[in-house]
Design a protein around this motif. Structure first.
Motif, PDB file in Angstrom:
ATOM      1  N   THR A   1      20.840 -14.421  35.938  1.00 45.99           N
ATOM      2  CA  THR A   1      21.921 -13.789  34.966  1.00 45.99           C
ATOM      3  C   THR A   1      21.813 -14.470  33.415  1.00 45.99           C
ATOM      4  O   THR A   1      22.205 -14.078  32.600  1.00 45.99           O
ATOM      5  CB  THR A   1      23.389 -14.121  35.361  1.00 45.99           C
ATOM      6  OG1 THR A   1      23.501 -15.486  35.661  1.00 45.99           O
ATOM      7  CG2 THR A   1      23.535 -13.228  36.658  1.00 45.99           C
ATOM      8  N   LEU A   2      20.971 -15.674  33.511  1.00 47.28           N
ATOM      9  CA  LEU A   2      20.721 -16.474  32.195  1.00 47.28           C
ATOM     10  C   LEU A   2      19.891 -15.632  31.432  1.00 47.28           C
ATOM     11  O   LEU A   2      18.984 -15.181  31.859  1.00 47.28           O
ATOM     12  CB  LEU A   2      20.496 -17.888  32.438  1.00 47.28           C
ATOM     13  CG  LEU A   2      21.461 -18.847  32.745  1.00 47.28           C
ATOM     14  CD1 LEU A   2      21.156 -20.122  32.756  1.00 47.28           C
ATOM     15  CD2 LEU A   2      23.161 -18.633  32.168  1.00 47.28           C
TER      16      LEU A   2
ATOM     17  N   ARG B   1       9.106 -18.061  24.597  1.00 55.15           N
ATOM     18  CA  ARG B   1       9.827 -18.755  25.618  1.00 55.15           C
ATOM     19  C   ARG B   1       9.327 -17.688  26.838  1.00 55.15           C
ATOM     20  O   ARG B   1       9.557 -18.509  27.873  1.00 55.15           O
ATOM     21  CB  ARG B   1      11.077 -18.240  25.092  1.00 55.15           C
ATOM     22  CG  ARG B   1      11.639 -19.106  24.089  1.00 55.15           C
ATOM     23  CD  ARG B   1      13.333 -18.818  23.945  1.00 55.15           C
ATOM     24  NE  ARG B   1      13.743 -19.290  22.623  1.00 55.15           N
ATOM     25  CZ  ARG B   1      15.030 -19.299  22.125  1.00 55.15           C
ATOM     26  NH1 ARG B   1      15.761 -18.502  22.808  1.00 55.15           N
ATOM     27  NH2 ARG B   1      15.234 -19.853  20.949  1.00 55.15           N
ATOM     28  N   THR B   2       8.644 -16.843  26.754  1.00 56.63           N
ATOM     29  CA  THR B   2       8.054 -16.213  28.132  1.00 56.63           C
ATOM     30  C   THR B   2       6.842 -16.460  28.742  1.00 56.63           C
ATOM     31  O   THR B   2       5.913 -16.917  27.702  1.00 56.63           O
ATOM     32  CB  THR B   2       8.012 -14.568  27.794  1.00 56.63           C
ATOM     33  OG1 THR B   2       9.486 -13.959  27.065  1.00 56.63           O
ATOM     34  CG2 THR B   2       7.913 -13.744  28.991  1.00 56.63           C
ATOM     35  N   PRO B   3       6.591 -16.828  29.977  1.00 52.83           N
ATOM     36  CA  PRO B   3       5.274 -17.239  30.405  1.00 52.83           C
ATOM     37  C   PRO B   3       4.241 -16.178  30.059  1.00 52.83           C
ATOM     38  O   PRO B   3       4.313 -14.894  30.081  1.00 52.83           O
ATOM     39  CB  PRO B   3       5.466 -17.219  31.818  1.00 52.83           C
ATOM     40  CG  PRO B   3       6.794 -17.483  32.127  1.00 52.83           C
ATOM     41  CD  PRO B   3       7.688 -16.706  30.828  1.00 52.83           C
TER      42      PRO B   3
ATOM     43  N   PHE C   1      19.565 -19.801  25.792  1.00 62.67           N
ATOM     44  CA  PHE C   1      18.657 -20.738  25.691  1.00 62.67           C
ATOM     45  C   PHE C   1      19.499 -21.938  25.007  1.00 62.67           C
ATOM     46  O   PHE C   1      20.065 -21.642  24.016  1.00 62.67           O
ATOM     47  CB  PHE C   1      17.440 -20.299  24.703  1.00 62.67           C
ATOM     48  CG  PHE C   1      16.399 -21.459  24.860  1.00 62.67           C
ATOM     49  CD1 PHE C   1      15.568 -21.340  26.000  1.00 62.67           C
ATOM     50  CD2 PHE C   1      16.111 -22.341  23.834  1.00 62.67           C
ATOM     51  CE1 PHE C   1      14.475 -22.274  25.980  1.00 62.67           C
ATOM     52  CE2 PHE C   1      15.100 -23.098  23.839  1.00 62.67           C
ATOM     53  CZ  PHE C   1      14.088 -23.125  24.906  1.00 62.67           C
ATOM     54  N   PRO C   2      19.155 -23.206  25.611  1.00 67.43           N
ATOM     55  CA  PRO C   2      19.844 -24.438  25.076  1.00 67.43           C
ATOM     56  C   PRO C   2      19.487 -24.964  23.740  1.00 67.43           C
ATOM     57  O   PRO C   2      19.053 -26.209  23.666  1.00 67.43           O
ATOM     58  CB  PRO C   2      19.959 -25.483  26.104  1.00 67.43           C
ATOM     59  CG  PRO C   2      18.480 -25.203  26.785  1.00 67.43           C
ATOM     60  CD  PRO C   2      18.519 -23.666  26.737  1.00 67.43           C
TER      61      PRO C   2
ATOM     62  N   PRO D   1      14.210 -17.185  34.064  1.00 68.17           N
ATOM     63  CA  PRO D   1      13.687 -16.990  32.887  1.00 68.17           C
ATOM     64  C   PRO D   1      14.159 -18.091  31.961  1.00 68.17           C
ATOM     65  O   PRO D   1      13.002 -18.629  31.026  1.00 68.17           O
ATOM     66  CB  PRO D   1      14.183 -15.802  32.190  1.00 68.17           C
ATOM     67  CG  PRO D   1      14.535 -14.977  33.324  1.00 68.17           C
ATOM     68  CD  PRO D   1      15.068 -15.770  34.518  1.00 68.17           C
ATOM     69  N   VAL D   2      15.164 -18.755  31.920  1.00 69.92           N
ATOM     70  CA  VAL D   2      15.382 -19.808  30.909  1.00 69.92           C
ATOM     71  C   VAL D   2      14.747 -20.981  31.453  1.00 69.92           C
ATOM     72  O   VAL D   2      14.371 -21.896  30.669  1.00 69.92           O
ATOM     73  CB  VAL D   2      17.269 -19.831  30.992  1.00 69.92           C
ATOM     74  CG1 VAL D   2      17.326 -21.197  30.077  1.00 69.92           C
ATOM     75  CG2 VAL D   2      17.666 -18.537  30.408  1.00 69.92           C
TER      76      VAL D   2
END
Length: 283
Positions: free
Chosen positions: A267-268, A104-106, A274-275, A212-213
């Motif tokens: 803050t997410l 999920r991280t670039p 993550f959805p 980030p999200v």
């Protein structure tokens, strides 16, 4: 990172500079040659960084003058025979192992020098690629009696077009970093001494300014859409995710930070907020 002890990796180095994690292929005497152990160690290190909310961007690079000169060539036909299986390699490093297309991280590949075969497949799994202008690159599989792997036969024609991909895959010829940028394989080509610094600047910009999200959703959905043939379904998922993002705290924070001319305070959490319910299980 987690409070668990740092793994004693054999073929890579792992470093953290604030919100940026760096994984360095560390076999400079062998031009950072690839094997299943290196693959497992990279997957483990990526998994650890990806599970850490403090890490906002990851850099993958090589020690010495090469990024990765491909698979370590072993005698008696053992280079490609799976003599050390993925399972055996991963068993050495229990814990999170995540394939590059689930991170999920670039991820930024800083291709500091030569990259052929497995070196190219590793680089192409990053989201952004910075390459040395004079680096020698090549998809040399057919010249070694095997075929392109790691999704290349599917992904490269979609990335640069069928004819250009076949030129590189069928001939297995060597091309430069400058050629890679011109073809659209690399994001940009810079002098070799500037590759890592350029990657660090990109990573720092993402870490400081990108939610980030939002980044996680963008990269995973973009890869998912490479396989989506139903444009209406793609548009509906994109709308659902946009609505989801707009209802959460990072959306007003992004607007307020811009209007107040200050750094955003996201803050997410990429790991907790993550959805997942909006994604297919494969994501």
């Amino acid at each position: 990172m987690s409070s668990t002890p740092e793994p004693a990796y054999e073929s890579i180095l792992v470093d953290r500079d604030g919100p940026v994690g760096t994984i360095t292929l560390n076999r400079p005497d062998r031009l950072n040659s690839w094997d299943w152990l290196m693959s497992a160690e990279i997957g483990h290190a990526l998994g650890r960084f990806d599970a850490d909310d403090g890490i906002r961007a990851i850099i993958l690079t090589g020690a010495g003058r090469a990024f990765c000169a491909g698979a370590g060539l072993l005698p008696a036909g053992r280079t490609f025979d799976g003599s050390l299986t993925r399972e055996e390699a991963e068993a050495r490093y229990p814990g999170p192992h995540r394939p590059a297309d689930r991170i999920r991280t670039p991820v930024i590949a800083a291709v500091n020098g030569h990259a052929v075969g497995a070196g190219m497949t590793m680089a192409l799994r990053a989201d952004i690629i910075v390459v040395a202008e004079e680096a020698k690159l090549g998809f040399v599989f057919n010249r070694r009696g095997v075929i392109p792997d790691a999704d290349l036969l599917w992904s490269l024609p979609r990335l640069i077009g069928y004819s250009r991909a076949m030129d590189l895959l069928l001939t297995g010829r060597i091309f430069s970093g400058t050629d890679a940028a011109r073809l659209g394989i690399a994001s940009q080509a810079v002098p070799a001494e500037s590759v890592l610094e350029t990657a660090k600047q990109i990573a720092a910009d993402i870490a400081a300014n990108v939610a980030p999200v939002s980044a996680a959703i963008t990269k995973l959905v973009a890869r998912h859409f490479l396989e989506e043939t139903d444009r209406s379904a793609a548009l509906e998922l994109e709308r659902e995710l946009f609505r989801w993002a707009g209802r959460h705290a990072d959306a007003p924070e992004g607007v307020n930070a811009f209007r107040e001319k200050r750094a955003p305070r996201w803050t997410l959490s990429k790991t907790k907020d993550f959805p997942v319910d909006l994604f297919d299980d494969s994501l």
